[in-house]
Motif scaffolding. Structure first.
Motif, PDB file in Angstrom:
ATOM      1  N   LEU A 155      50.742  39.075  45.615  1.00 52.43           N
ATOM      2  CA  LEU A 155      50.313  40.457  45.825  1.00 52.43           C
ATOM      3  C   LEU A 155      48.909  40.501  46.416  1.00 52.43           C
ATOM      4  CD1 LEU A 155      51.486  42.024  42.435  1.00 52.43           C
ATOM      5  CD2 LEU A 155      52.749  41.938  44.594  1.00 52.43           C
ATOM      6  N   ARG A 156      48.766  41.219  47.515  1.00 58.96           N
ATOM      7  CA  ARG A 156      47.445  41.424  48.130  1.00 58.96           C
ATOM      8  C   ARG A 156      46.984  42.825  47.743  1.00 58.96           C
ATOM      9  NH1 ARG A 156      46.126  43.236  53.588  1.00 58.96           N
ATOM     10  NH2 ARG A 156      44.029  42.552  54.201  1.00 58.96           N
ATOM     11  N   ILE A 157      45.823  42.882  47.080  1.00 58.21           N
ATOM     12  CA  ILE A 157      45.307  44.167  46.598  1.00 58.21           C
ATOM     13  C   ILE A 157      43.997  44.479  47.300  1.00 58.21           C
ATOM     14  CG2 ILE A 157      44.527  45.476  44.590  1.00 58.21           C
ATOM     15  CD1 ILE A 157      46.270  43.733  42.847  1.00 58.21           C
ATOM     16  N   ILE A 158      43.945  45.642  47.917  1.00 57.28           N
ATOM     17  CA  ILE A 158      42.748  46.106  48.609  1.00 57.28           C
ATOM     18  C   ILE A 158      42.201  47.304  47.847  1.00 57.28           C
ATOM     19  CG2 ILE A 158      41.788  46.964  50.776  1.00 57.28           C
ATOM     20  CD1 ILE A 158      44.197  45.690  52.203  1.00 57.28           C
ATOM     21  N   THR A 191      42.935  39.957  33.270  1.00 57.25           N
ATOM     22  CA  THR A 191      42.504  39.163  32.115  1.00 57.25           C
ATOM     23  C   THR A 191      43.428  39.384  30.926  1.00 57.25           C
ATOM     24  OG1 THR A 191      40.187  39.199  32.822  1.00 57.25           O
ATOM     25  CG2 THR A 191      40.616  38.740  30.492  1.00 57.25           C
ATOM     26  N   ASN A 192      43.780  40.630  30.674  1.00 54.68           N
ATOM     27  CA  ASN A 192      44.658  40.948  29.548  1.00 54.68           C
ATOM     28  C   ASN A 192      46.058  40.367  29.722  1.00 54.68           C
ATOM     29  OD1 ASN A 192      42.699  42.294  28.114  1.00 54.68           O
ATOM     30  ND2 ASN A 192      43.337  44.338  28.761  1.00 54.68           N
ATOM     31  N   MET A 193      46.455  40.137  30.975  1.00 53.74           N
ATOM     32  CA  MET A 193      47.778  39.564  31.238  1.00 53.74           C
ATOM     33  C   MET A 193      47.684  38.066  31.517  1.00 53.74           C
ATOM     34  SD  MET A 193      49.442  42.647  33.572  1.00 53.74           S
ATOM     35  CE  MET A 193      51.135  42.026  33.460  1.00 53.74           C
ATOM     36  N   GLU A 194      46.487  37.507  31.249  1.00 54.21           N
ATOM     37  CA  GLU A 194      46.220  36.081  31.442  1.00 54.21           C
ATOM     38  C   GLU A 194      46.456  35.655  32.896  1.00 54.21           C
ATOM     39  OE1 GLU A 194      48.565  34.043  28.482  1.00 54.21           O
ATOM     40  OE2 GLU A 194      47.028  34.371  26.952  1.00 54.21           O
ATOM     41  N   LEU A 195      45.961  36.487  33.813  1.00 52.27           N
ATOM     42  CA  LEU A 195      46.081  36.215  35.244  1.00 52.27           C
ATOM     43  C   LEU A 195      44.689  36.168  35.859  1.00 52.27           C
ATOM     44  CD1 LEU A 195      48.939  38.747  36.111  1.00 52.27           C
ATOM     45  CD2 LEU A 195      49.189  36.289  35.740  1.00 52.27           C
ATOM     46  N   VAL A 196      44.552  35.381  36.908  1.00 50.24           N
ATOM     47  CA  VAL A 196      43.301  35.330  37.667  1.00 50.24           C
ATOM     48  C   VAL A 196      43.645  35.428  39.150  1.00 50.24           C
ATOM     49  CG1 VAL A 196      42.034  33.958  35.970  1.00 50.24           C
ATOM     50  CG2 VAL A 196      43.372  32.797  37.728  1.00 50.24           C
ATOM     51  N   PRO A 197      42.751  36.026  39.959  1.00 48.38           N
ATOM     52  CA  PRO A 197      43.040  36.117  41.389  1.00 48.38           C
ATOM     53  C   PRO A 197      43.006  34.753  42.058  1.00 48.38           C
ATOM     54  CG  PRO A 197      40.820  36.889  40.939  1.00 48.38           C
ATOM     55  CD  PRO A 197      41.481  36.666  39.612  1.00 48.38           C
ATOM     56  N   GLU A 214      41.898  40.984  47.360  1.00 43.87           N
ATOM     57  CA  GLU A 214      42.235  39.893  46.447  1.00 43.87           C
ATOM     58  C   GLU A 214      43.722  39.551  46.545  1.00 43.87           C
ATOM     59  OE1 GLU A 214      39.189  40.106  42.767  1.00 43.87           O
ATOM     60  OE2 GLU A 214      40.971  41.357  42.583  1.00 43.87           O
ATOM     61  N   THR A 215      44.022  38.280  46.395  1.00 45.23           N
ATOM     62  CA  THR A 215      45.406  37.830  46.334  1.00 45.23           C
ATOM     63  C   THR A 215      45.688  37.374  44.915  1.00 45.23           C
ATOM     64  OG1 THR A 215      45.400  37.103  48.647  1.00 45.23           O
ATOM     65  CG2 THR A 215      47.125  36.204  47.218  1.00 45.23           C
ATOM     66  N   TRP A 216      46.734  37.927  44.330  1.00 47.00           N
ATOM     67  CA  TRP A 216      47.136  37.596  42.971  1.00 47.00           C
ATOM     68  C   TRP A 216      48.527  36.970  42.988  1.00 47.00           C
ATOM     69  CZ3 TRP A 216      44.334  38.949  38.399  1.00 47.00           C
ATOM     70  CH2 TRP A 216      43.161  39.679  38.626  1.00 47.00           C
TER      71      TRP A 216
END
Length: 222
Positions: free
Chosen positions: A138-141, A155-161, A172-174
């Motif tokens: 996912l690309r988020i602008i 952070t709450n979903m234990e994810l980092v970009p 950001e790309t996730w």
């Protein structure tokens, strides 16, 4: 969709001694049969003076390629036990070579099976095991005001970009595991009142170690 599967992210080695015979297990990632055979030859050269260099490897998400060798030990006493431990650990794309320096005492078929199995189990303890997981890229602008909210959700979903680019806006790309995709998009959309632009760039495999995004599967194959 691909299933989650365990892989050897970083190899390692372990050693046991049984009645003065040394059993050294060396385990490494192998994504193709050629890579596995190359690694086996490397270990054979390293331990050129050993009595046996027995091996097994499992390649593919469903272990489509599985091979093993007793390398002179009695049939079914070395290669198959090594293979069984790899399968039992449910790891994929892995090769294990167990080197034996004979200690002068015969172990018998049962003793050999136990020794080779124990050596591989010891070797696995010194490897870094990761999970290959199918993820949505996912690309988020967004603007800088929304950045903190998006990071908080991650952070709450234990994810980092995976990637971050800072300009007039933040891009950001996730890599989001497939089962978390809808929830992540919904939370980001709500938190930013729909102002964040989310582009779904399709599915790709990523590697997670101890639950943390560590690498892209494509990078490991290149």
């Amino acid at each position: 969709m691909e299933e989650i599967c365990k892989i050897i992210y970083k190899g390692g080695s372990g050693e046991i001694t049984e009645k003065k015979s040394r059993f050294i297990a060396t385990i490494w990632p192998a994504h193709t049969e050629e890579e596995a055979q190359t690694f086996i030859e490397r270990i054979r050269k390293k331990y050129w003076d050993a009595r046996h260099n027995c091996y097994a490897y499992v390649i593919g998400d469903n272990n489509q390629i599985s091979r093993c060798s007793d390398d002179g030990e009695p049939s079914q006493t070395a290669g198959k036990p090594i293979l069984d431990v790899l399968r039992g650990a449910k790891v994929h794309d892995a090769v294990a070579v167990v080197t034996r320096y004979f200690g002068g005492t015969l172990l018998g078929t049962g003793g050999l099976v136990r020794a080779y199995s124990a050596a591989v189990s010891e070797g696995l303890l010194h490897c870094q095991v990761g999970e290959k997981r199918p993820c949505a890229r996912l690309r988020i602008i967004s603007d800088y005001t929304a950045l903190g909210k998006i990071r908080y959700i991650g952070t709450n979903m234990e994810l980092v970009p995976l990637e971050c680019n800072y300009g007039s806006q933040v891009e950001e790309t996730w890599m989001v595991p497939g089962e978390l995709k809808e929830g992540f998009i919904k939370k980001v959309t709500q938190a930013t009142s729909g102002q964040a632009k989310i582009e779904d760039q399709g599915m790709a495999s990523a590697i997670f170690v101890d639950g943390v995004l560590t690498d892209l599967w494509q990078n490991r194959r290149e």
